[in-house]
Design an enzyme around this catalytic site. Structure first.
Site, PDB file in Angstrom:
ATOM      1  N   GLY A  56       0.750  -1.251   0.000  1.00 51.06           N
ATOM      2  CA  GLY A  56       0.000   0.000   0.000  1.00 51.06           C
ATOM      3  C   GLY A  56       0.779   1.298   0.000  1.00 51.06           C
ATOM      4  CD1 TRP A  58       5.013   2.877  -4.490  1.00 49.92           C
ATOM      5  CD2 TRP A  58       4.454   2.729  -6.650  1.00 49.92           C
ATOM      6  NE1 TRP A  58       6.171   2.796  -5.209  1.00 49.92           N
ATOM      7  CE2 TRP A  58       5.866   2.702  -6.538  1.00 49.92           C
ATOM      8  CE3 TRP A  58       3.883   2.643  -7.910  1.00 49.92           C
ATOM      9  CZ2 TRP A  58       6.701   2.599  -7.648  1.00 49.92           C
ATOM     10  CZ3 TRP A  58       4.713   2.526  -9.023  1.00 49.92           C
ATOM     11  CH2 TRP A  58       6.102   2.515  -8.889  1.00 49.92           C
ATOM     12  CG  ASP A  76      -1.885  -7.114  -4.460  1.00 52.22           C
ATOM     13  OD1 ASP A  76      -1.860  -8.363  -4.354  1.00 52.22           O
ATOM     14  OD2 ASP A  76      -0.865  -6.431  -4.580  1.00 52.22           O
ATOM     15  CG  ASP A 116       6.757  -1.085  -7.097  1.00 48.84           C
ATOM     16  OD1 ASP A 116       7.714  -0.969  -7.889  1.00 48.84           O
ATOM     17  OD2 ASP A 116       6.902  -1.221  -5.861  1.00 48.84           O
ATOM     18  CE  LYS A 156       9.154  -3.944  -8.927  1.00 46.96           C
ATOM     19  NZ  LYS A 156       9.252  -4.030  -7.451  1.00 46.96           N
TER      20      LYS A 156
END
Length: 207
Positions: A56, A58, A76, A116, A156
């Site tokens: 959490g 970001w 998620d 990410d 990423k």
């Protein structure tokens, strides 16, 4: 050998402690912060989607930047507590199962999509790079589906197999892009960030 290990631990403790003191669950927040300071990817009033948002950091950082007039949705598979800010929401589920019902719930009008995410690693560089690239291609497909024309994408990826192909795909859908390695990333790490700006018109979902 001991001094090298000690140095790595000091590096890890520095960013971990800094994140905890600032109220963030993980030091990854500083990577997004570096990109934000450099390019102002996030702006007040924006709608943001954070793919693979747990734990959490970001999600929380983005909600602070977009402010009360903005909205941040985090997705998620892992469970996570709901954010304590009213402009942020967590949905547990697969970020890549973009069913019509799910799209009706979250919308197709996002200004920014963040990812990410990292794969479960094997320690085999080429295998891990390919797994990372596959994850990024899925994130890109999701981003292209839900972003407004002109929207931005941050992802990423591990350098290695699949990296060049992913960059080519980013170029297809975004007018410009940057490849960036934050200072808060370990020097020996192969992780790097790709930022795409000004999403071109139209959408496409890979199958």
């Amino acid at each position: 050998m001991k001094s090298k290990k000690k140095g790595k631990n000091l590096w890890r403790d520095h960013y971990t402690d800094k994140a905890q003191k600032a109220g963030f669950p993980a030091r990854s927040v500083f990577k997004l912060e570096e990109m934000q300071k450099r390019w102002k990817i996030l702006r007040p009033g924006q709608k943001v989607l954070d793919l693979g948002c747990a734990p959490g950091s970001w999600l929380k950082y983005a909600s602070q930047i977009v402010g009360d007039s903005g909205r941040v949705i985090g997705l998620d598979l892992k469970p996570m507590d709901q954010p304590d800010k009213p402009n942020a929401q967590f949905i547990q589920g697969d970020a890549f199962e973009l069913t019509q019902e799910f799209l009706d719930e979250i919308g197709r009008d996002f200004d920014v999509v963040l990812s990410d995410m990292a794969p479960n690693t094997t320690g085999i560089k080429n295998v891990d790079a390919l797994k990372s690239a596959a994850l990024c291609e899925s994130a890109l497909a999701a981003a292209v589906t839900v972003l407004k024309p002109g929207g931005s994408f941050v992802c990423k990826i591990f350098q290695g197999e699949g990296f060049d192909a992913f960059i080519k795909d980013v170029k297809k859908y975004f007018t410009k892009h940057k490849i960036f390695k934050p200072e808060s990333t370990r020097k020996q790490s192969r992780e790097i960030y790709v930022v795409g700006w000004s999403k071109k018109g139209g959408s496409h979902v890979r199958t």
